[in-house]
Enzyme design. Structure first.
Site, PDB file in Angstrom:
ATOM      1  N   GLU A   1       0.874  -1.167   0.000  1.00 31.23           N
ATOM      2  CA  GLU A   1       0.000   0.000   0.000  1.00 31.23           C
ATOM      3  C   GLU A   1       0.910   1.216   0.000  1.00 31.23           C
ATOM      4  O   GLU A   1       1.715   1.387   0.909  1.00 31.23           O
ATOM      5  CB  GLU A   1      -0.903   0.024   1.241  1.00 31.23           C
ATOM      6  CG  GLU A   1      -1.993  -1.025   1.236  1.00 31.23           C
ATOM      7  CD  GLU A   1      -2.946  -0.919   0.069  1.00 31.23           C
ATOM      8  OE1 GLU A   1      -3.034   0.159  -0.560  1.00 31.23           O
ATOM      9  OE2 GLU A   1      -3.592  -1.935  -0.236  1.00 31.23           O
TER      10      GLU A   1
ATOM     11  N   CYS B   1      -2.482   8.645   3.267  1.00 33.59           N
ATOM     12  CA  CYS B   1      -2.336   8.269   1.850  1.00 33.59           C
ATOM     13  C   CYS B   1      -3.651   8.488   1.113  1.00 33.59           C
ATOM     14  O   CYS B   1      -3.669   8.555  -0.112  1.00 33.59           O
ATOM     15  CB  CYS B   1      -1.825   6.842   1.706  1.00 33.59           C
ATOM     16  SG  CYS B   1      -2.623   5.694   2.780  1.00 33.59           S
TER      17      CYS B   1
END
Ligand code: ADP
Length: 476
Positions: free
Chosen positions: A245, A279
């Site tokens: 990720e 993020c």
């Protein structure tokens, strides 16, 4: 000050060197000193996890569930205390720190359920007198590498499924947040973690992080694109299952028919809360002509109202960024934006507060083009740009014109556009009239393109990474 150790094979073990963890709201405050694991200690942790794995996989699902449930309970009961540590070490506001520990507790609670719930399938064979049964087995030893921006939640959403499904693990947390990681391991230990089942190796990325790939069966990483790509290459070369990720350059589209106050709150929250260090943060605000000027003015007004300050001070909305390096990086992007001809209309400056910390004013550029570097590269700070679009079609094209694909949002009252966006935006998460950040713990999380690689994290989808599927044929 005592040097806190690493947990390897059930023993807290010293290292040769150590690092200090510094409070980003007040650099005079040393949160703790932590032993750094060298590559040899990482190998020791892999060996400890390997030795512990068969017995852990052979426990009943109830035993695994109980460990996770007790951990969830302790985290919840101590959410204010541990939340304060998260705020102190990672610079989140008190509410964000407590919220994150609560989230970690919920994740452990969810996987306490998954540990007893997961199963397989019975399928008919196409041939006579044969049955087919699928079952899920542990993958073995899992290496986990985590960043500093959600120091307990991300660790939780990797550790909990790894343990629930009978794996053993080692975690290499970020150098910025060793205290939170140590606290989590103490909680696990107090609640019945057997020796070697979960190991903690604080250490430098290039040393301890890089060494993890050797000897594990799977590797789950959250962090930067550059590190993720490097790790993926070494993992694939060793046939290690890998899940990454990484970053985002998440668009929030605001159409003419948006509810203006709602769109402004989505942008404010998505772009600037948690100092933009998520993020899933909205960094590109793509706004159609008819609402552009009103939106920009209203967002500016709200930006002026937010309080940036010491994460634990009453009234703080946005804490500091994590460190000097990050503060300088944001400053560099501000210079890049100006050079590229974007217009800085709010923020852009470092803020002085009563304690020495890394305080950055929420920053907004307008008159930007999507091909500018400030719209291509992830900044990871309280930094957003506005891109003007003619209409929905152009806004969608701009939203998709990026190497990333984690989260994307749209603010509109039009069911038609909301539906079209949800179906056509190239991202793992699509948000309608909501900020691009802010997720539940029981549903899949992950992106597309340069943002993610491998199976989804969280929810029941986590089993796709943390288990192997076996297919059995049974004749009768
Ligand atoms: P950030 O810039 O957000 O800290 P990184 O990708 O550098 O992102 O860090 C995320 C995690 O990856 C941290 O735990 C860090 O120590 C680790 N890391 C950094 N470099 C490497 C590497 N070469 N190999 C393995 N892990 C690394």
């Amino acid at each position: 000050m005592d040097i806190q150790k690493n947990l390897i094979g059930g023993e807290w073990i010293a290292g040769q060197e150590s690092i200090a963890s510094i409070n980003p709201s007040d650099t005079n405050d040393v949160v703790g000193r932590f032993a750094l694991a060298e590559a040899a200690q990482v190998r020791q942790a892999v060996a400890a996890a390997r030795a512990a794995q068969p017995a852990w996989a052979a426990t009943t699902t109830q035993v695994r569930s109980d460990l996770l449930q007790r951990t969830a309970h302790e985290l919840f009961a101590r959410r204010e205390q541990i939340g304060e540590l998260v705020s102190r070490e990672a610079g989140k506001t008190r509410a964000e720190g407590i919220g994150e520990v609560t989230r970690a507790s919920q994740i452990f609670g969810f996987f306490a359920g998954e540990a007893v719930r997961y199963g397989g399938e019975n399928l008919p064979s196409v041939r006579p007198n044969i049955g087919v049964q699928t079952s899920r087995e542990p993958i073995g030893v899992v290496g986990l590498i985590t960043p500093w921006n959600f120091p307990i939640a991300i660790a939780a959403w990797k550790i909990a499924p790894a343990l629930a499904f009978g794996n053993t693990l080692l975690l290499k947390p970020s150098e910025e947040t060793p205290a939170v990681a140590s606290e989590l391991f103490r909680v696990l230990e107090r609640n019945g973690l057997p020796a070697g089942v979960a190991n903690l190796v604080n250490g430098h990325g290039a040393v301890a992080g890089a060494a993890i790939v050797d000897g594990v069966d799977a590797l789950s990483f959250t962090g930067s694109v550059a590190t993720g790509r490097k790790l993926a290459q070494s993992a694939v070369a060793k046939m290690v299952r890998v899940q990454l990720e990484m970053g985002g350059k998440n668009p929030l589209v605001v159409l003419d028919d948006a509810d203006l106050p709602q769109a402004v709150e989505c942008a404010l929250n998505g772009a600037f809360f948690s100092a933009g260090q998520r993020c899933t943060a909205s960094s590109r605000l793509i706004v159609t002509d008819g609402i552009h000027d009103r939106f920009v003015e209203a967002l500016r007004a709200r930006m002026r109202e937010v309080q940036v300050g010491h994460a634990l001070a009453a009234g703080t909305d946005i804490g500091p960024v994590i460190n000097q390096r990050q503060l300088e990086m944001i400053q560099r992007y501000i210079a890049v934006g100006k050079d590229e001809g974007a217009r800085l209309i709010e923020g852009g400056n470092v803020l002085e507060r009563s304690t020495p910390g890394f305080f950055m004013a929420p920053t907004l550029f307008v008159d930007t083009r999507n091909d500018m570097r400030i719209n291509r590269e992830e900044v990871f700070g309280p930094f957003a740009t506005v891109i003007r679009a003619r209409d929905y079609e152009e806004a969608l094209a701009l939203a998709n014109d990026t190497e990333y694909g984690l989260s994307a949002g749209i603010c509109t009252q039009s069911h038609k556009h909301a539906t079209h966006f949800r179906l056509n935006v190239k991202s793992g998460l699509a948000m309608v009239n909501l900020p691009t950040a802010g997720l539940d713990y029981h549903v899949p999380f992950g992106g597309t393109k340069g943002s993610s690689f491998g199976p989804r994290e969280q929810g029941s989808y986590a089993a796709d990474f943390y288990t192997l599927t076996k297919t059995a044929y049974i004749g009768h």
